[in-house]
Design an enzyme around this catalytic site. Structure first.
Site, PDB file in Angstrom:
ATOM      1  CG  ASP A   1      21.060 105.698 135.169  1.00 11.92           C
ATOM      2  OD1 ASP A   1      21.168 105.025 136.203  1.00 11.92           O
ATOM      3  OD2 ASP A   1      22.042 106.164 134.557  1.00 11.92           O
TER       4      ASP A   1
ATOM      5  CG  ASP B   1      20.678 112.521 131.572  1.00 11.18           C
ATOM      6  OD1 ASP B   1      21.818 112.014 131.722  1.00 11.18           O
ATOM      7  OD2 ASP B   1      19.794 111.974 130.878  1.00 11.18           O
TER       8      ASP B   1
ATOM      9  CB  CYS C   1      28.334 134.547 132.428  1.00 10.67           C
ATOM     10  SG  CYS C   1      28.087 133.063 133.430  1.00 10.67           S
TER      11      CYS C   1
ATOM     12  CB  CYS D   1      28.755 131.515 136.785  1.00  8.72           C
ATOM     13  SG  CYS D   1      30.317 131.550 135.864  1.00  8.72           S
TER      14      CYS D   1
ATOM     15  CB  CYS E   1      31.646 135.007 134.277  1.00 12.25           C
ATOM     16  SG  CYS E   1      31.734 133.713 133.019  1.00 12.25           S
TER      17      CYS E   1
ATOM     18  CG  HIS F   1      31.072 129.264 132.669  1.00 10.44           C
ATOM     19  ND1 HIS F   1      30.568 130.532 132.543  1.00 10.44           N
ATOM     20  CD2 HIS F   1      31.066 128.721 131.405  1.00 10.44           C
ATOM     21  CE1 HIS F   1      30.274 130.765 131.267  1.00 10.44           C
ATOM     22  NE2 HIS F   1      30.569 129.680 130.563  1.00 10.44           N
TER      23      HIS F   1
END
Length: 375
Positions: free
Chosen positions: A92, A266, A304, A306, A309, A335
């Site tokens: 940015d 973002d 999930c 990830c 999980c 996660h």
């Protein structure tokens, strides 16, 4: 000639899916960019961020210019090498942080002078200096320097700010020069005013950029007002270039933005929330700190994939959060970032298949259903 190209592969309503190609890799759109404010996504290794499905990260010009300084990062081989991330990086311009963080800022036609929030040292950012800093960092996508007024503000103030940003956009374009393999994005301003947004879009299009951001939203105006603005703001920007909505947002903000023609977003939310025990799932939001999880052997979300999980229970995650163990931030951030990337993947597939309307209905229905019943 730039080596960065944008290709639209499919549309469904206003929603688009495609690929933004860069020398460092392809960015599948719609894309969510995790925020690596100070050359790190907090609580995550770079390879872990990549494992969630992220194609690109955001770096913060304001924070990096203050510490460790852009010049130091340049001497050490650029931001990619410095933070061990070999995929694309968008930086940015520093304008938003100057507005929100810096003390005693002074705005002139030339730029902004301000005192650092870290040590009180005095600094100046102009469009030319912002381009210099981002070149030293070596980012793949550079944002032009703009002023972002806090909303609400009166229309006269918003118009003055927007026109200053357009003059700065031209100076940013001039200072950026010809940098093959690097892109410069312009930033549309104009608050919630359709005529000012149109004027801004026309000015930016005349200058000519590789992509266009919708700036000045998600600054306190609320979702309904933001969506109302996006209903016209996206259409005012060139159809054949990527569109980036800055600083957004919550899962339903992201889905609504894509439905209105946005390609990139973002937000610090998934990582910041992970550190405070707030967990985003397809069933909505839960707080792992709540006592209802302390004896629960089930995962956060059994669908999930990830690590939080597939390898840990709610009871364990509750325990390490309450004990202030570092692994809590690591797992919950992983996660959340994974879930956000799953949203993007689901939207890309649905848009390509022409089933985005049904996908949205299922997304909202699942979230409205709430978390699984307490044991």
């Amino acid at each position: 000639m730039t080596l960065i190209t944008f290709r639209k592969d499919a549309t469904d309503g206003k929603a688009r899916t495609g690929v933004l190609s860069t020398p460092r890799g392809d960015i599948r759109t719609p894309a969510f960019m995790p925020v690596g404010t100070a050359a790190t996504v907090k609580a995550m290794l770079p390879e872990s961020v990549a494992a969630t499905g992220a194609d690109i990260l955001l770096g913060n010009t304001y924070h990096l210019m203050l510490r460790p300084t852009a010049e130091r990062i340049d001497r050490l081989g650029g931001l990619h090498r410095f933070m061990n991330w070999d995929k694309p990086i968008l930086t940015d311009s520093g304008g938003f942080q100057v507005m929100s963080l810096a003390a005693l800022r002074k705005l002139t036609e030339k730029g902004v002078t301000f005192k650092s929030h870290i040590d009180g040292s005095r600094h100046e950012i102009t469009p030319e200096r912002s381009m210099e800093i981002q070149k030293l960092l070596g980012s793949d996508i550079v944002m032009c320097f703009d002023e972002c007024p806090a909303l609400p503000a009166d229309k006269t103030r918003i118009a003055q700010s927007m026109r200053l940003s357009m003059r700065w956009a031209q100076r940013s374009r001039d200072a950026f020069g010809d940098r093959p393999g690097h892109a410069l994005f312009g930033i549309q301003q104009g608050g919630l005013e359709q005529d000012l947004r149109a004027e801004s879009a026309a000015a930016l299009t005349e200058i000519g950029f590789d992509g266009y951001a919708v700036g000045g939203l998600a600054v306190g105006e609320g979702q309904e007002a933001m969506f109302g603005c996006l209903d016209f703001a996206s259409d005012q920007l060139p159809q054949d270039k990527p569109r980036y909505l800055m600083g957004v947002g919550k899962p339903d903000d992201i889905v609504g933005a894509v439905a209105r023609g946005i390609d990139m977003m973002d937000c610090v939310l998934p990582s910041r929330s992970g550190r405070t025990g707030q967990v985003f799932t397809r069933h909505g939001v839960l707080n792992i700190k709540n006592a209802r999880h302390q004896d629960d052997p089930r995962p956060i979300d059994d669908a999930c994939t990830c690590p939080a999980c597939t390898k840990y229970s709610r009871a364990y995650l509750h325990h390490v959060f309450r004990s202030q163990e570092m692994i809590s931030s690591m797992l919950l951030t992983w996660h959340n970032l994974h879930y956000f990337q799953q949203i993007m993947d689901g939207m890309r597939k649905a848009i390509a298949a022409g089933t985005f309307t049904r996908w949205q209905a299922d997304f909202h229905a699942n979230r409205a259903g709430g978390d699984i019943e307490q044991l």
